[in-house]
Design an enzyme around this catalytic site. Sequence first.
Site, PDB file in Angstrom:
ATOM      1  CG  HIS A 104      -1.942  -1.047   1.237  1.00  0.00           C
ATOM      2  ND1 HIS A 104      -2.960  -1.068   2.165  1.00  0.00           N
ATOM      3  CD2 HIS A 104      -2.149  -2.125   0.434  1.00  0.00           C
ATOM      4  CE1 HIS A 104      -3.752  -2.104   1.939  1.00  0.00           C
ATOM      5  NE2 HIS A 104      -3.260  -2.772   0.894  1.00  0.00           N
ATOM      6  CD  GLU A 125      -1.980   4.436   3.091  1.00  0.00           C
ATOM      7  OE1 GLU A 125      -3.129   4.886   3.230  1.00  0.00           O
ATOM      8  OE2 GLU A 125      -1.718   3.499   2.311  1.00  0.00           O
ATOM      9  CB  CYS A 145      -6.147  -0.258   5.532  1.00  0.00           C
ATOM     10  SG  CYS A 145      -4.482  -0.934   5.335  1.00  0.00           S
ATOM     11  CB  CYS A 195      -1.604   1.727   6.147  1.00  0.00           C
ATOM     12  SG  CYS A 195      -1.354   0.880   4.564  1.00  0.00           S
TER      13      CYS A 195
END
Length: 159
Positions: free
Chosen positions: A56, A58, A86, A89
């Site tokens: 991801h 992040e 999320c 993250c």
Amino acid sequence: MSQPTERDHQFLTDVLALAQRSRDEGHHPFAAIIADADGRILAQAMNASSSDRTAHAEMNALRQASMQYSPEQLAGATMYTNAEPCAMCSGGTYWSGVGRVVYAMSEKSLLELTGSDPENPTLSLPCRDVFAAGQRPTEVIGPLREEEARKAHEGFWRK
């Protein structure tokens, strides 16, 4: 909740553009920028989860920053994201030591866009809840500019 600053809004503008670039380059429309208290960019990244499900935006930015800066240095940094981090993250943010998160679109709004798309099986857990379970504070500001943040996602997900 603290109020967003002019600098926060400028970095949100930048991260929204980076999310659109991620989509334009064939990736999921997510991006993250980590900046220190003086506004110096420490790391920035787009989503790469098509090749690594944990990549991801992040997490990619956090990995970059964590390799170059200590948790003490990251404590004064802010991570800017186009969508609420999320659970994974948020955990990565906590463990890296980044002390502040500013995001544009909530996880709830993202879920409305993605629906049951298997490319984004949403963990509906607000980042504030993840941070609240930790032993050190993480300041969170958001959602901000949700309608603007939705643009990079519109028409991307198979509901």
